[in-house]
Design an enzyme around this catalytic site. Structure first.
Site, mmCIF file in Angstrom:
data_model
loop_
_atom_site.group_PDB
_atom_site.id
_atom_site.type_symbol
_atom_site.label_atom_id
_atom_site.label_comp_id
_atom_site.label_asym_id
_atom_site.label_seq_id
_atom_site.Cartn_x
_atom_site.Cartn_y
_atom_site.Cartn_z
ATOM 1 N N ARG A 93 -7.729 6.187 -2.707
ATOM 2 C CA ARG A 93 -7.110 7.371 -2.102
ATOM 3 C C ARG A 93 -7.476 8.549 -2.996
ATOM 4 N NH1 ARG A 93 -1.487 8.677 -2.545
ATOM 5 N NH2 ARG A 93 -0.520 9.658 -0.751
ATOM 6 N N HIS B 183 7.166 3.053 1.385
ATOM 7 C CA HIS B 183 7.642 4.374 0.968
ATOM 8 C C HIS B 183 9.121 4.287 0.602
ATOM 9 C CE1 HIS B 183 4.570 6.055 4.115
ATOM 10 N NE2 HIS B 183 3.963 5.743 2.984
ATOM 11 N N ALA C 55 0.839 -1.208 0.000
ATOM 12 C CA ALA C 55 0.000 0.000 0.000
ATOM 13 C C ALA C 55 0.871 1.254 0.000
ATOM 14 C CB ALA C 55 -0.929 -0.003 1.209
HETATM 15 FE FE1 CFM Z 1 2.743 11.214 4.223
HETATM 16 FE FE2 CFM Z 1 0.821 11.025 5.700
HETATM 17 FE FE3 CFM Z 1 1.615 8.962 4.161
HETATM 18 FE FE4 CFM Z 1 0.494 11.170 3.094
HETATM 19 FE FE5 CFM Z 1 -1.974 9.981 3.016
HETATM 20 FE FE6 CFM Z 1 -1.540 9.825 5.619
HETATM 21 FE FE7 CFM Z 1 -0.815 7.791 4.102
HETATM 22 MO MO1 CFM Z 1 -3.335 8.307 4.469
HETATM 23 S S1 CFM Z 1 1.102 12.665 4.443
HETATM 24 S S2 CFM Z 1 2.205 10.026 2.489
HETATM 25 S S3 CFM Z 1 -1.162 11.529 1.713
HETATM 26 S S4 CFM Z 1 2.540 9.827 5.880
HETATM 27 S S5 CFM Z 1 -3.225 10.584 4.571
HETATM 28 S S6 CFM Z 1 -0.609 11.141 7.229
HETATM 29 S S7 CFM Z 1 -1.719 7.728 5.990
HETATM 30 S S8 CFM Z 1 -2.228 7.933 2.504
HETATM 31 S S9 CFM Z 1 1.103 6.842 3.858
#
Ligand code: CFM
Length: 545
Positions: free
Chosen positions: A100, A198, A69
């Site tokens: 999303r 990530h 994800a």
């Molecule tokens: Fe950064 Fe986030 Fe995330 Fe995010 Fe998101 Fe998120 Fe996410 Mo949901 S800013 S990238 S755009 S850590 S809202 S608080 S949890 S998808 S992995």
């Protein structure tokens, strides 16, 4: 000595902490105790240690997602012209399809594959005999139908378990088809949460895409916006005022982005990081290889947006830009202040709790502070200690086996394209004005003393928190929304914005003030009763009661 405000809470936070831990078996309680911490800001922003980025205990209903994800959905999801193929059972592709709210604006004649769901739809026979053949066929089919610039392949859990080599397939197909094709070993189980995804995404985009195209956007002040995903149109609002200031956004990682933006990211003069958790890796690597420095910014909150714009102008050190930025702020703020004046009598003194992802639980506190609301408890789902305590703790973070699982790329300066972005004179100016690069102070130093910090909150603890503190608004996601609302408390989704937004920048702040003021003054949730609450048909007690 701490100069932080100390919150007086209706329930002593230590009592609340003990209350939450009391239900757990001793071993679980010991582990959770390190993840539930009472904030205490000491000198130089020192705060208590929070155990984070550790495995969730099986049986606990976590808010987290998987590594796939984080890679396929979060980082690569918002890029419109890369065909993203999920190699795995159809559920992984289907349930990560358009869930999303990362928006995109495709120009006339441009490509947008985001509305499609590409998957190899692995079957039992593929698990037994291997799925590489099917993957090759899928890549070929996608190429023949869509002729994209690039194809990305994402591994799901079974791919890792049976040992399909997605990278070998990507290499072969790249050669055969002549377009850029790359794979990700982002099996769902690869890390303790989406955070690992990530990192894997950052590595592969850096290795296979950044640097492929030497012409970037032209402009006087060229930046990349990292960790901005255009949820609910946030990036469009940021683009709007950046353009007004005369600042050119060359690439966004990855809201409203394209393949070419990633490929030319190395041509910008500054990397601005919004979401530190998801994207700091690529910023670090671009700095080493190409000499682009990075700074932390935050465009959530009107005051924070103004502050971040000033920081960018200060980096370039150009008087004309600084003046223009001040003009834009002066133009934008009256509308913000007018709405703030309307909502303040409603929002002042109200309380909020935020449990979101890896950055928003921090950033959105600025918006609540602007509305004079108090954040009484907050936490991340999957952030690391540096996001809680600040990057100063980085050297002390122990790398455990789960993190060691994720490749750390060895990066060296590019012999031709490394270019230092500022002069010795600039450096002097930075030192004099206290301008900081590579700096993120984390969430806790900005929070009041005695607030409850909880990492990887679970459903049981969320229920207890709400029962004990009855906040005026609880911020989390769709998994939490209905259980919290059934307890009488409004829940604001900070992942998807509940179909609202944008919430970034100046116009976004106005939207947020209005939405929250409506939510905290409605009594509707406390009045709603489920049928079984009104007229129980069955009564029972648990064995331990
Ligand atoms: Fe950064 Fe986030 Fe995330 Fe995010 Fe998101 Fe998120 Fe996410 Mo949901 S800013 S990238 S755009 S850590 S809202 S608080 S949890 S998808 S992995």
């Amino acid at each position: 000595m701490s100069n932080k405000e100390e919150l007086t809470l209706q329930v002593d936070p230590e009592k609340a902490r003990q209350d939450m831990l009391a239900k757990y078996p001793p071993k679980v309680a010991r582990k959770r105790a390190k993840q539930i911490v009472i904030n205490e800001v000491a000198e130089e922003g020192m705060v208590p240690e929070v155990s984070s980025n550790v495995r969730t205990i099986p049986g606990i209903i976590t808010m987290r997602g998987c590594t796939y994800a984080g890679c396929k959905g979060v980082i690569l999801g918002p890029t419109r012209d890369i065909v993203n193929i999920t190699h795995g059972p159809i559920g992984c592709g289907f349930y990560s399809w358009l869930t999303r709210r990362n928006q995109t604006a495709t120009p006339e004649g441009g490509e947008n594959f985001m509305t499609y769901c590409f998957s190899t739809d692995m079957q039992e026979s593929d698990i037994v005999f291997g799925g590489e053949k099917k993957l090759r066929a899928a890549v070929k089919e996608a190429y023949e139908i869509f002729h994209p610039k690039a194809i990305a392949i994402f591994s799901t859990c079974p791919v890792g378990l049976i040992g399909d080599d997605v990278h070998a397939v990507a290499r072969d197909m790249k050669e055969e088809l002549g377009i850029n094709i790359f794979g990700f070993s982002c099996e769902g189980y690869k890390g303790v949460s989406q955070s690992a995804g990530h990192h894997i995404a950052n590595n592969q985009v850096f290795k296979h895409v950044v640097g492929q195209k030497d012409e970037g956007k032209k402009g006087k002040y060229v930046i990349n916006m990292l960790g901005e995903y255009n949820i609910g149109g946030d990036a469009f609002e940021i683009d709007r005022f950046m353009e007004k200031c005369g600042i050119t956004i060359n690439a966004t990682f990855s809201g409203n982005s394209t393949y070419d933006q990633f490929a030319s990211a190395h041509t910008a003069d500054l990397n601005c990081i919004m979401c530190h958790r998801s994207i700091n890796y690529v910023a670090e690597m671009m700095e080493v290889k190409y000499g682009i420095p990075w700074i932390k910014v935050n465009f959530i909150g009107a005051k924070s947006s103004a502050k971040s714009l000033r920081k960018i102008a200060q980096y370039f050190g150009d008087k004309a830009l600084m003046e223009r930025v001040e003009e834009v702020i002066a133009e934008e703020m009256p509308a913000v202040e007018q709405v703030l004046e309307e909502v303040l009598p409603i929002t002042r003194g109200k309380t909020a709790m935020l449990f979101v992802g890896g950055s928003r639980a921090h950033h959105y506190q600025d918006l609540f502070a602007e509305m004079d609301m108090k954040t009484i408890s907050a936490g991340y789902e999957f952030a690391h200690r540096d996001d809680y305590e600040g990057r100063k703790v980085l050297p002390g973070i122990k790398v455990d086996a789960d993190s060691r699982n994720i490749e750390e790329l060895v990066v060296e300066p590019d012999p031709e394209r490394y270019r230092k972005r500022y002069t010795a004179e600039d450096e002097k100016r930075f030192a004099e004005t206290g301008f900081k690069f590579k700096d993120y102070e984390g969430m806790m130093p900005e929070m009041s003393n005695k607030t409850l910090i909880i990492d990887d909150l679970n459903q049981y603890e969320a229920d207890r928190l709400v029962e004990l503190y009855k906040p005026d608004v609880f911020c989390a996601g769709i998994k939490e929304k209905y259980s919290i609302q059934k307890m009488g408390i409004p829940l604001k989704q900070l992942h998807s914005y509940d179909y609202g937004g944008p919430y970034a920048g100046f116009k976004g702040a106005i939207n947020f003030y209005r939405d929250i003021s409506r939510m905290v003054q409605t009594k509707i949730w406390s009045k709603v009763k489920a049928p079984w609450q009104k007229k129980p048909e069955l009564a029972a007690t648990y064995a331990w009661e």
